[in-house]
Scaffold this active site. Structure first.
Site, PDB file in Angstrom:
ATOM      1  CG  ASP A 266      -0.238   0.064   2.548  1.00  0.00           C
ATOM      2  OD1 ASP A 266       0.775  -0.641   2.701  1.00  0.00           O
ATOM      3  OD2 ASP A 266      -0.675   0.819   3.437  1.00  0.00           O
TER       4      ASP A 266
ATOM      5  CD  GLU B  76       4.173   0.551   7.099  1.00  0.00           C
ATOM      6  OE1 GLU B  76       4.884   0.814   8.093  1.00  0.00           O
ATOM      7  OE2 GLU B  76       3.886   1.412   6.243  1.00  0.00           O
ATOM      8  CD  GLU B  77       2.791   4.104   4.370  1.00  0.00           C
ATOM      9  OE1 GLU B  77       2.809   4.738   5.441  1.00  0.00           O
ATOM     10  OE2 GLU B  77       3.774   3.989   3.633  1.00  0.00           O
TER      11      GLU B  77
HETATM   12 ZN   LIG Z   1       6.722   2.164   4.190  1.00  0.00          ZN
END
Ligand SMILES: [Zn+2]
Length: 360
Positions: A78, A132-133
């Site tokens: 992502d 992950e963000e």
């Molecule tokens: Zn990253």
């Protein structure tokens, strides 16, 4: 998706630079990773030396060659929201676009090696994970650790997050807390009947201003702590003496402190105030002792430095797996509208990883 639509063709997969560009051109803002995960899964399922699994929009592929040790190469699929920076553009040695640095160039390493390295010197588990963000409840590695913890087992893990081609070891922990003061509400025309909670917050701020942050060296890597007010809230109305003020504090702590020790330290600094911990994530020790880590450092040929930001290496450390960060992007450009990556750095890092993973 039909096979002919997949932009990750064999020619593209053979070249980490072309692959970075192709991955950037598949938009994959957090929670919208289905299209990119479909493309990656389809590629990996066609590779005879890999066994491929999928959980949500996280794709994992692994070799099972019976090697004595297993390493993980991991990258998140992502990106942060795009900002007129997709598709990618190339100017000279720089490739611009959302995710060029954080971290489709790193994802390109893993995917390129997964496809082109049938007999690595260790067994390899490749992770291409979602979200992950954003909040960690959506994080693909977190979801896998809950559903299939054995997928993560390895002797060493490499997170391909942007480090500008330098090995960044471990990561610092992070703690957020609110430190509250209380007072007595009164009309500001007769303020002597009240006690001003915002004025009381001055002592909280003085302690922060006077705070001497520690620097410490662990396994040759320096970590630098910091404690900062990141928000302050108080006030009722323009004519009211406020009875409450809340200072939000963020403490970034070196990985030789446990989360419990970090909490105790913050409570000690703000002794006498109402302290509430709102977020706490452990750091990760450098983890340079494992044999694959030593062999990786030898392939890179430069000394590691301490990672200051929190990364998913901490998830592996929590499972007892030493982990390092290594990727071509400049971490200072991550999430930046001008995000770009040096094409030469993509090639250099890919060569390092191939040298490391090839049978000596
Ligand atoms: Zn990253």
């Amino acid at each position: 998706m039909r096979l002919m639509e997949n932009p990750l063709t064999p020619e593209v997969l053979a070249d980490p630079v072309a692959l970075t560009r192709a991955l950037v051109d598949i938009e994959s803002v957090s929670r919208h990773e289905k299209a990119i995960a479909d493309c990656v899964e389809q590629v990996l399922r066609g590779v005879p030396h890999l066994t491929t699994y999928r959980h949500g929009n996280t794709v994992m592929a692994r070799t099972d060659l019976g090697r004595a040790q297993r390493v993980v190469l991991a990258g998140h699929l992502d990106t942060v929201p795009i900002n007129n920076n997709v598709p990618a553009t190339v100017r000279g040695d720089l490739m611009y676009g959302c995710g060029t640095s954080d971290m489709k160039s790193g994802v390109a390493y893993a995917l390129h090696l997964a496809v082109t390295l049938p007999e690595p010197r260790y067994d390899v588990t490749y992770f291409f994970y979602e979200a992950e963000e954003i909040e960690s409840t959506y994080n693909g590695l977190f979801l896998v650790s809950e559903a299939y913890p054995d997928w993560l087992s390895a002797d060493f893990a490499l997170l391909l997050e942007p480090t500008h081609g330098i090995v960044e070891a471990g990561c610092q922990g992070t703690l957020r807390a609110t430190v509250a003061t209380s007072g007595v509400r009164a009309h500001s025309a007769r303020s002597w009947y009240g006690v001003n909670a915002i004025h009381a917050a001055v002592d909280v701020l003085r302690r922060l201003e006077a705070y001497e942050a520690r620097r410490t060296t662990i396994e040759g890597c320096e970590y630098r702590e910091g404690m900062n007010a990141v928000r302050i809230e108080g006030g009722v109305a323009g004519n009211v003496v406020p009875d409450r003020c809340v200072v939000e504090v963020n403490f970034r702590f070196a990985p030789d402190r446990t989360p419990e020790q970090a909490e105790a330290h913050v409570r000690e600094v703000f002794a006498g105030f109402e302290v509430t911990i709102t977020d706490l994530a452990a750091g990760a020790l450098p983890g340079l002792e494992a044999a694959p880590a030593q062999e990786f450092l030898a392939a890179v040929g430069t000394a590691p430095i301490g990672k200051l930001g929190w990364t998913d290496v901490a998830r592996f450390a929590a499972l007892g797996t030493p982990a390092l960060n290594f990727g071509p992007g400049d971490p200072n450009l991550a999430h930046h509208p001008d995000e770009h990556v040096e094409i030469g750095k993509i090639r250099d890092g890919a060569a390092v990883l191939r040298r490391w993973l090839s049978v000596a």
